[in-house]
Design an enzyme around this catalytic site. Structure first.
Site, PDB file in Angstrom:
ATOM      1  N   ARG A  24       0.843  -1.209   0.000  1.00  0.00           N
ATOM      2  CA  ARG A  24       0.000   0.000   0.000  1.00  0.00           C
ATOM      3  C   ARG A  24       0.872   1.251   0.000  1.00  0.00           C
ATOM      4  O   ARG A  24       0.568   2.217  -0.697  1.00  0.00           O
ATOM      5  CB  ARG A  24      -0.957   0.010   1.192  1.00  0.00           C
ATOM      6  CG  ARG A  24      -2.060  -1.036   1.083  1.00  0.00           C
ATOM      7  CD  ARG A  24      -2.949  -1.066   2.302  1.00  0.00           C
ATOM      8  NE  ARG A  24      -2.144  -1.322   3.481  1.00  0.00           N
ATOM      9  CZ  ARG A  24      -2.400  -0.823   4.690  1.00  0.00           C
ATOM     10  NH1 ARG A  24      -3.443  -0.049   4.898  1.00  0.00           N
ATOM     11  NH2 ARG A  24      -1.616  -1.102   5.711  1.00  0.00           N
ATOM     12  N   ASN A  42      -6.297  -2.661   2.362  1.00  0.00           N
ATOM     13  CA  ASN A  42      -6.268  -4.104   2.580  1.00  0.00           C
ATOM     14  C   ASN A  42      -7.689  -4.632   2.683  1.00  0.00           C
ATOM     15  O   ASN A  42      -8.545  -4.000   3.305  1.00  0.00           O
ATOM     16  CB  ASN A  42      -5.517  -4.438   3.872  1.00  0.00           C
ATOM     17  CG  ASN A  42      -4.019  -4.352   3.732  1.00  0.00           C
ATOM     18  OD1 ASN A  42      -3.477  -4.332   2.631  1.00  0.00           O
ATOM     19  ND2 ASN A  42      -3.326  -4.292   4.858  1.00  0.00           N
TER      20      ASN A  42
END
Length: 95
Positions: A24, A42
Site C-alpha cells: 500500500r 487491505n
C-alpha cells in the site's frame, strides 16, 4: 490545440502476496508521483483494493506499475475497471 481527456477512475483488485509487505505504501508513492488521488486498502480476503482518480494517462501508468513486477510483495493478478470520476477523493491514502 487539443483539449485534455476528462479524468478517469480506476478500481483495481490486486491479488497475490500484497499485505504486510509495504504494498500500500509503494502504491501510494507511485500514485502521488503521478498526481492521482485515491486510496489503497487491505481487504479481509488478502487482496488490496486500489481506487485512483486523475488524468487517463496517469491512471493507466499506475495500472501498468501495479502489473510491472516491480511492486512491493508479489502481484499474481490485477482485475481493473474504469469509470467516470466521482470527485469524492482527496490526497492518496493507505486504508
Amino acid at each position: 490545440m487539443t483539449t485534455p481527456e476528462p479524468a478517469q477512475r480506476l478500481t483495481a483488485w490486486v491479488h497475490g502476496h500484497v499485505q504486510g509487505v509495504g504494498f500500500r505504501w509503494w502504491t501510494r508513492s507511485r500514485a502521488l508521483e503521478l498526481g492521482l488521488v485515491g486510496y489503497a486498502s487491505n481487504q479481509p480476503d488478502g487482496r488490496v483494493l486500489v481506487v485512483a482518480e486523475g488524468p487517463p494517462d496517469a491512471v493507466r501508468a499506475l495500472l501498468a506499475a501495479l502489473r510491472s513486477g516491480k511492486t512491493a510483495g508479489h502481484v499474481d493478478l490485477v482485475v481493473e475497471s474504469f469509470d467516470a470520476p466521482r470527485g469524492d477523493l482527496t490526497g492518496f491514502v493507505e486504508r
